[in-house]
Design a protein around this motif. Sequence first.
Motif, PDB file in Angstrom:
ATOM      1  N   ASP A 160      28.449  99.325  27.168  1.00 31.35           N
ATOM      2  CA  ASP A 160      29.085  98.318  26.321  1.00 31.35           C
ATOM      3  C   ASP A 160      28.282  97.016  26.327  1.00 31.35           C
ATOM      4  O   ASP A 160      28.191  96.331  25.308  1.00 31.35           O
ATOM      5  N   ALA A 161      27.702  96.665  27.470  1.00 35.30           N
ATOM      6  CA  ALA A 161      26.870  95.456  27.526  1.00 35.30           C
ATOM      7  C   ALA A 161      25.659  95.599  26.612  1.00 35.30           C
ATOM      8  O   ALA A 161      25.257  94.643  25.935  1.00 35.30           O
ATOM      9  N   ARG A 162      25.055  96.805  26.576  1.00 36.84           N
ATOM     10  CA  ARG A 162      23.894  97.018  25.705  1.00 36.84           C
ATOM     11  C   ARG A 162      24.271  96.918  24.230  1.00 36.84           C
ATOM     12  O   ARG A 162      23.455  96.506  23.397  1.00 36.84           O
ATOM     13  N   ARG A 163      25.493  97.283  23.900  1.00 38.11           N
ATOM     14  CA  ARG A 163      25.935  97.259  22.502  1.00 38.11           C
ATOM     15  C   ARG A 163      26.540  95.926  22.086  1.00 38.11           C
ATOM     16  O   ARG A 163      26.834  95.715  20.912  1.00 38.11           O
ATOM     17  N   ALA A 164      26.714  95.008  23.034  1.00 34.55           N
ATOM     18  CA  ALA A 164      27.450  93.773  22.750  1.00 34.55           C
ATOM     19  C   ALA A 164      26.610  92.801  21.924  1.00 34.55           C
ATOM     20  O   ALA A 164      25.489  92.444  22.289  1.00 34.55           O
ATOM     21  N   LEU A 165      27.182  92.372  20.817  1.00 30.84           N
ATOM     22  CA  LEU A 165      26.601  91.310  20.003  1.00 30.84           C
ATOM     23  C   LEU A 165      26.936  89.951  20.602  1.00 30.84           C
ATOM     24  O   LEU A 165      26.089  89.071  20.720  1.00 30.84           O
ATOM     25  N   CYS A 166      28.208  89.782  20.989  1.00 29.00           N
ATOM     26  CA  CYS A 166      28.649  88.492  21.517  1.00 29.00           C
ATOM     27  C   CYS A 166      29.817  88.695  22.469  1.00 29.00           C
ATOM     28  O   CYS A 166      30.473  89.739  22.474  1.00 29.00           O
ATOM     29  N   LEU A 167      30.031  87.668  23.263  1.00 24.80           N
ATOM     30  CA  LEU A 167      31.128  87.620  24.227  1.00 24.80           C
ATOM     31  C   LEU A 167      31.905  86.341  23.991  1.00 24.80           C
ATOM     32  O   LEU A 167      31.320  85.248  23.950  1.00 24.80           O
ATOM     33  N   TRP A 168      33.225  86.448  23.838  1.00 22.94           N
ATOM     34  CA  TRP A 168      34.087  85.276  23.755  1.00 22.94           C
ATOM     35  C   TRP A 168      34.620  84.936  25.141  1.00 22.94           C
ATOM     36  O   TRP A 168      35.085  85.809  25.878  1.00 22.94           O
ATOM     37  N   VAL A 169      34.548  83.658  25.489  1.00 19.32           N
ATOM     38  CA  VAL A 169      35.204  83.155  26.691  1.00 19.32           C
ATOM     39  C   VAL A 169      36.037  81.950  26.283  1.00 19.32           C
ATOM     40  O   VAL A 169      35.658  81.198  25.385  1.00 19.32           O
ATOM     41  N   ASN A 170      37.181  81.783  26.914  1.00 19.08           N
ATOM     42  CA  ASN A 170      38.098  80.684  26.600  1.00 19.08           C
ATOM     43  C   ASN A 170      38.541  80.066  27.919  1.00 19.08           C
ATOM     44  O   ASN A 170      39.233  80.710  28.707  1.00 19.08           O
ATOM     45  N   SER A 171      38.085  78.845  28.183  1.00 18.03           N
ATOM     46  CA  SER A 171      38.377  78.195  29.464  1.00 18.03           C
ATOM     47  C   SER A 171      38.588  76.698  29.249  1.00 18.03           C
ATOM     48  O   SER A 171      37.708  76.030  28.686  1.00 18.03           O
ATOM     49  N   PRO A 172      39.767  76.177  29.681  1.00 16.18           N
ATOM     50  CA  PRO A 172      40.952  76.877  30.194  1.00 16.18           C
ATOM     51  C   PRO A 172      41.479  77.893  29.170  1.00 16.18           C
ATOM     52  O   PRO A 172      41.369  77.678  27.961  1.00 16.18           O
ATOM     53  N   ALA A 173      42.030  78.964  29.701  1.00 17.64           N
ATOM     54  CA  ALA A 173      42.330  80.118  28.867  1.00 17.64           C
ATOM     55  C   ALA A 173      43.731  80.060  28.275  1.00 17.64           C
ATOM     56  O   ALA A 173      44.686  79.647  28.923  1.00 17.64           O
ATOM     57  N   ASN A 174      43.812  80.490  27.048  1.00 16.46           N
ATOM     58  CA  ASN A 174      45.084  80.782  26.380  1.00 16.46           C
ATOM     59  C   ASN A 174      45.211  82.302  26.377  1.00 16.46           C
ATOM     60  O   ASN A 174      44.317  82.989  25.857  1.00 16.46           O
ATOM     61  N   PRO A 175      46.230  82.884  27.028  1.00 16.69           N
ATOM     62  CA  PRO A 175      47.492  82.272  27.440  1.00 16.69           C
ATOM     63  C   PRO A 175      47.600  81.945  28.932  1.00 16.69           C
ATOM     64  O   PRO A 175      48.592  81.360  29.350  1.00 16.69           O
ATOM     65  N   THR A 176      46.634  82.338  29.768  1.00 17.09           N
ATOM     66  CA  THR A 176      46.864  82.367  31.210  1.00 17.09           C
ATOM     67  C   THR A 176      46.676  81.024  31.894  1.00 17.09           C
ATOM     68  O   THR A 176      47.168  80.823  33.006  1.00 17.09           O
ATOM     69  N   GLY A 177      45.912  80.103  31.294  1.00 21.19           N
ATOM     70  CA  GLY A 177      45.671  78.807  31.910  1.00 21.19           C
ATOM     71  C   GLY A 177      44.596  78.803  32.973  1.00 21.19           C
ATOM     72  O   GLY A 177      44.370  77.777  33.619  1.00 21.19           O
ATOM     73  N   VAL A 178      43.877  79.929  33.187  1.00 24.33           N
ATOM     74  CA  VAL A 178      42.841  79.961  34.216  1.00 24.33           C
ATOM     75  C   VAL A 178      41.567  79.291  33.706  1.00 24.33           C
ATOM     76  O   VAL A 178      41.325  79.202  32.504  1.00 24.33           O
ATOM     77  N   VAL A 179      40.751  78.833  34.644  1.00 20.55           N
ATOM     78  CA  VAL A 179      39.470  78.199  34.343  1.00 20.55           C
ATOM     79  C   VAL A 179      38.356  79.096  34.878  1.00 20.55           C
ATOM     80  O   VAL A 179      38.354  79.450  36.057  1.00 20.55           O
ATOM     81  N   ASP A 180      37.436  79.475  33.992  1.00 24.28           N
ATOM     82  CA  ASP A 180      36.334  80.352  34.374  1.00 24.28           C
ATOM     83  C   ASP A 180      35.090  79.545  34.725  1.00 24.28           C
ATOM     84  O   ASP A 180      34.940  78.381  34.316  1.00 24.28           O
ATOM     85  N   ALA A 181      34.164  80.174  35.440  1.00 18.04           N
ATOM     86  CA  ALA A 181      32.875  79.568  35.781  1.00 18.04           C
ATOM     87  C   ALA A 181      31.928  79.778  34.602  1.00 18.04           C
ATOM     88  O   ALA A 181      31.279  80.825  34.483  1.00 18.04           O
ATOM     89  N   LEU A 182      31.844  78.792  33.728  1.00 19.08           N
ATOM     90  CA  LEU A 182      31.106  78.959  32.481  1.00 19.08           C
ATOM     91  C   LEU A 182      29.606  79.124  32.705  1.00 19.08           C
ATOM     92  O   LEU A 182      28.938  79.837  31.942  1.00 19.08           O
ATOM     93  N   ASP A 183      29.064  78.483  33.727  1.00 14.33           N
ATOM     94  CA  ASP A 183      27.633  78.626  33.964  1.00 14.33           C
ATOM     95  C   ASP A 183      27.278  80.067  34.329  1.00 14.33           C
ATOM     96  O   ASP A 183      26.256  80.608  33.879  1.00 14.33           O
ATOM     97  N   ALA A 184      28.122  80.720  35.125  1.00 14.96           N
ATOM     98  CA  ALA A 184      27.877  82.114  35.497  1.00 14.96           C
ATOM     99  C   ALA A 184      27.996  83.027  34.288  1.00 14.96           C
ATOM    100  O   ALA A 184      27.236  84.001  34.143  1.00 14.96           O
ATOM    101  N   ILE A 185      28.930  82.734  33.407  1.00 21.39           N
ATOM    102  CA  ILE A 185      29.092  83.541  32.194  1.00 21.39           C
ATOM    103  C   ILE A 185      27.886  83.375  31.282  1.00 21.39           C
ATOM    104  O   ILE A 185      27.397  84.352  30.680  1.00 21.39           O
ATOM    105  N   ALA A 186      27.374  82.155  31.172  1.00 22.96           N
ATOM    106  CA  ALA A 186      26.165  81.937  30.369  1.00 22.96           C
ATOM    107  C   ALA A 186      24.990  82.722  30.944  1.00 22.96           C
ATOM    108  O   ALA A 186      24.198  83.325  30.185  1.00 22.96           O
TER     109      ALA A 186
END
Length: 402
Positions: A183-209
């Motif tokens: 799936d990673a090989r086929r992925a065009l893009c990844l959506w991240v939402n931080s702080p997240a709707n609906p859960t309110g969690v905060v992700d480590a954006l630098d690691a995701i980048a």
Amino acid sequence: MRQPEPAPGGSSAAGPEGEAGEAGEAAPLTREHLLAMARHGGREPLDLSLGVACDAEPDWFAADGEERSDPGYPKSAGSGALRAAAAASLRRRFQVSLPDESVAVCVGTKEFIASAALFLSREQGGGARHSGTHDSGTRDTVLIPSLCYPTYAVGAELAGLRTVRVPMGDDLRMRLDRVPAADARRALCLWVNSPANPTGVVDALDAIARWGRTHGVLVLSDEAYAEQTWKHRAATILSSGVDGVLAVHSLSKRSHAPGLRVGFYAGDPRLVRALADRRRDAGLMAATPAQTAAVRLLTEDHRVTRQRRRTRHRVTSLVELLNAAGLRCAPPEGGMFVWLKAPGGDGDRFVRWAARTAGLVLAPGSWYGPAGRPWVRVAATEEPETVRPRLELLAASPSPVG
């Protein structure tokens, strides 16, 4: 997580079918259905299903005598003044310096989210509809959080792409290490939402980048609630650099101007330029008066500070009121929603009961993905004195799970 919030389950996109919970009920569980149930119970609905605060919106448009914009079609990428104001806002609020050319305007971020995969797939040469075997060189997949704003999946569908939900850990954060390699090989893009709707969690954006760059996947960071970060420093993915990333910012949330329909995206200059060209050809242009108003709002940080203060008070009070009513929940790390486990583990059933019993319209977790079925999202958009009597009514009523 834009127009009055997704009404995921509203008339534009019906929610999942409701199970036959009471008296053989099997109607679709939409926001309109819940509003009707609340009215049928004899109470004026108190709608806590949308992320739109009860405050009056700013006076957007220029007063008589102020300078008017030049006539003609508005710029799809945004006026020079608006792009400069957006870039300046990123510098002030997040200490990120970008040239104006790395910023462009959208007609509200919900529109951008719904159309981004379509335009990016054409730009990247992906987007082919597949039946049968898969060409490993084609990027035909959009990765989205396991629990998320429904428009990410809508955008993938409009583009004719696959949607794959990224697994989450017990802390409700994305676990990119669990994304299958295929799936990673086929992925065009990844959506991240931080702080997240609906859960309110905060992700480590630098690691995701970093993950996106390692796998050649474009990272689209929906930062609508960045100014509403409660337990961490407000962050943007742009702090990790702009290569292969775009940040999406909403005046609807930042400045409480959902009716204005203006947002902006910023980041990789190649992507910004390509998207701006595609969007111009598609006629996606924010109206000139709206762009002029957006310049004013982007320079008025006191509005952001005031709205942040109001939202934080409402979130804190809502958590206290819910716990006092026996609905156990923890404060979110960010955003304007409380994510709570429904008594009995059935969010769909619970929101029906809340509508009938107290006229409370809440968002069932199933609107945000299959994993959300045991949960309910409650928006902190009303003052505590408005919400308290409804929750007291719930607390005094027989439980929906017996």
